[in-house]
Design an enzyme around this catalytic site. Structure first.
Site, PDB file in Angstrom:
ATOM      1  N   ARG A 113       0.895  -1.053   0.031  1.00  0.00           N
ATOM      2  CA  ARG A 113       0.060  -0.017   0.124  1.00  0.00           C
ATOM      3  C   ARG A 113       0.896   1.257   0.022  1.00  0.00           C
ATOM      4  O   ARG A 113       0.634   2.167  -0.389  1.00  0.00           O
ATOM      5  CB  ARG A 113      -0.968  -0.070   1.276  1.00  0.00           C
ATOM      6  CG  ARG A 113      -1.945  -0.790   0.821  1.00  0.00           C
ATOM      7  CD  ARG A 113      -2.918  -0.805   1.962  1.00  0.00           C
ATOM      8  NE  ARG A 113      -4.450  -1.589   1.742  1.00  0.00           N
ATOM      9  CZ  ARG A 113      -5.130  -1.804   2.577  1.00  0.00           C
ATOM     10  NH1 ARG A 113      -5.101  -1.627   4.126  1.00  0.00           N
ATOM     11  NH2 ARG A 113      -6.385  -2.676   2.227  1.00  0.00           N
ATOM     12  N   GLY A 134     -12.307  -4.912   1.584  1.00  0.00           N
ATOM     13  CA  GLY A 134     -13.714  -4.505   1.821  1.00  0.00           C
ATOM     14  C   GLY A 134     -14.141  -3.678   0.669  1.00  0.00           C
ATOM     15  O   GLY A 134     -15.200  -4.036   0.138  1.00  0.00           O
ATOM     16  N   GLY A 189      -7.721  -9.592   0.703  1.00  0.00           N
ATOM     17  CA  GLY A 189      -6.445 -10.051   1.300  1.00  0.00           C
ATOM     18  C   GLY A 189      -6.083 -11.326   0.776  1.00  0.00           C
ATOM     19  O   GLY A 189      -5.006 -11.681   0.429  1.00  0.00           O
ATOM     20  N   LYS A 245     -16.724 -19.267   3.217  1.00  0.00           N
ATOM     21  CA  LYS A 245     -18.369 -19.157   3.548  1.00  0.00           C
ATOM     22  C   LYS A 245     -18.998 -18.448   2.563  1.00  0.00           C
ATOM     23  O   LYS A 245     -18.760 -17.443   1.880  1.00  0.00           O
ATOM     24  CB  LYS A 245     -18.399 -18.192   4.676  1.00  0.00           C
ATOM     25  CG  LYS A 245     -18.103 -19.162   6.189  1.00  0.00           C
ATOM     26  CD  LYS A 245     -18.093 -18.202   7.092  1.00  0.00           C
ATOM     27  CE  LYS A 245     -18.059 -19.159   8.420  1.00  0.00           C
ATOM     28  NZ  LYS A 245     -18.114 -18.287   9.696  1.00  0.00           N
TER      29      LYS A 245
HETATM   30  C1  3PG Z   1      -8.667  -2.023   4.920  1.00  0.00           C
HETATM   31  O1  3PG Z   1      -7.680  -2.225   5.319  1.00  0.00           O
HETATM   32  O2  3PG Z   1      -9.462  -2.825   4.546  1.00  0.00           O
HETATM   33  C2  3PG Z   1      -8.906  -0.418   4.887  1.00  0.00           C
HETATM   34  O3  3PG Z   1      -7.780   0.469   5.322  1.00  0.00           O
HETATM   35  C3  3PG Z   1     -10.311  -0.005   5.461  1.00  0.00           C
HETATM   36  O4  3PG Z   1      -9.853  -0.281   7.019  1.00  0.00           O
HETATM   37  P1  3PG Z   1     -11.383  -0.754   7.702  1.00  0.00           P
HETATM   38  O5  3PG Z   1     -12.053  -2.029   7.107  1.00  0.00           O
HETATM   39  O6  3PG Z   1     -10.976  -0.782   9.220  1.00  0.00           O
HETATM   40  O7  3PG Z   1     -12.431   0.492   7.596  1.00  0.00           O
HETATM   41 MG    MG Z   2     -10.802  -4.303   6.372  1.00  0.00          MG
END
Ligand code: 3PG
Ligand code: MG
Length: 397
Positions: free
Chosen positions: A37, A377, A354, A197
């Protein structure tokens, strides 16, 4: 395709540029263990600094409840400095006197990182007064944090209401790659969805079956679909309460003309452990004590054939327990096949999430994909067809 104001449109010279980045990097004992990142935002930092802008980095780290120094960005400032190859100053608060003093000391081309925005609960509430407090230190706002764009927080969205807003280069690249893959893709489009899942990916599957031509389902969630078709899955991961849901997803897919590809064979073992004794069985022959830990060789061949038919690939989630040898084989083989087609210019391949990025790195092919998103996310929510507030705020209205 919607347009964004980008750095091409911004006059940053001698301006205070609030640059929202995602520095929520994995750390162990104060050291950054994966700097992807950080690497991704360097071009934007360098471009603004190179044009004589004052680069004021805004970022969050972790999910602190108020000010908690275990989630301080101070060690990350050091890491950014190393990767950037130029000094990065640090202010102990993102608003108020510490931020104002540090910003006042900046010269054109300087870089400053402000402390974790989440030390203030107002950040996540997108509180207007807090937005103003952040905005007090900037002349314009650039967002390069696609991976935090599913959050409508003060620094990821709110600032776009009160300052001239621009997309940074990473944001731009990410949105372009994702749009190419789902908004106006070359068909056939194939999606690979894996992972443990069904329950965590219901909305994703529901959206994808309406958009893609072929959906390959792998990982633990495939077991739920196999069980929904009346097959025995032994001791495998399986969400028994979601069999009806799985059947209705299959039905929606059929109506939408989306071909669903499920495993035809599996690698099974008696326990979830690296190098556990294993065998290959067809999906009709899974025994009561068997645990499905990967797709089998015949399924790998099928996935390869489907990939060869496709022009566009979106991938989220591994096929098996890729963190345990030899149950990484299905995922690794499929990843290599996709990488090869991409290198041959036959496939546009986009992957994210991830686990998926770890799996592609494990297979040694992340570099060969057309685009690998650093978002977890946000990538998922985009695949689910949800609006991303941190992207929408940048669109030219
Ligand atoms: C992540 O690591 O997915 C983003 O930086 C967002 O983080 P968060 O899910 O804690 O909002
Ligand atoms: Mg996250």
């Amino acid at each position: 395709m919607t347009t964004f104001r980008t750095l091409d449109d911004a006059d940053v010279s001698n301006k205070r540029v609030l640059l929202r980045v995602d520095l929520n990097v994995p750390m162990d004992a104060g050291r950054v263990t994966d700097a992807t990142r950080i690497e991704r935002v360097l071009p934007t930092i360098r471009e603004i600094a190179g044009k004589g802008g004052k680069v004021i980095l805004l970022a969050h780290f972790g999910r602190p409840k108020g000010r908690d120094l275990k989630d301080s960005l101070a060690p990350v400032a050091k890491a950014v400095e190393q990767h950037l190859g130029q000094p990065v100053a640090f202010a102990t608060d993102c608003v108020g006197e510490p931020a104002a003093t540090a910003v006042a000391a900046m010269k054109p081309g300087d870089v400053l990182l402000l402390e974790n925005t989440r030390f203030h609960p107002e950040e996540e509430k997108n509180d207007p007064a807090f937005v103003q407090a952040l905005a007090a230190n900037g002349d314009l706002w650039v967002s390069d944090a696609f991976s935090a764009a599913h959050r409508a927080h003060a620094s990821t969205e709110g600032l776009g209401h009160v300052l001239p807003a621009y997309a940074g280069r990473t944001m731009q690249a990410e949105v372009e790659a994702l749009s190419k893959a789902l908004e106006a893709p070359q068909r056939p489009v194939l999606a690979v969805v894996g992972g443990a899942k069904v329950s965590s990916k219901l909305e994703l599957l529901g959206n994808l079956v309406k958009k893609v031509d072929i959906l390959v389902i792998g990982g633990g969630m495939a077991n739920t679909f196999l069980a929904a078709q009346g097959k025995a899955v032994g001791k495998s991961l399986c969400e028994k309460d979601l069999l009806d849901t799985a059947r209705s997803i299959l039905e929606t897919a059929k109506q939408a003309g989306c071909e669903i590809v499920l495993p035809v064979d599996a690698v099974v073992a008696g326990e979830f452990k690296a190098n556990a004794p294993s065998r290959v069985v067809t999906v009709d022959a899974v025994g009561p004590d068997d645990m499905i830990l990967d797709i089998g060789p015949a399924s790998v061949v099928t996935v390869g054939e489907k990939l060869a038919q496709a022009k566009t690939l979106v991938w989220n989630g591994p096929f098996g327990a890729f963190e345990l040898t030899p149950f990484d084989e299905g995922t690794t083989s499929a990843a290599k096949a996709a990488a090869k087609l991409t290198k041959q210019g036959r496939l546009l391949s986009v992957a994210g999430g991830g686990d998926t990025v770890s799996a592609l790195n494990h297979a040694g092919v992340a570099e060969d994909f057309s685009y690998v998103s650093t978002a977890g996310g946000a990538f998922l929510e985009w695949l689910e067809g949800k609006p991303l507030p941190g992207v929408d705020i940048l669109r030219v209205r």
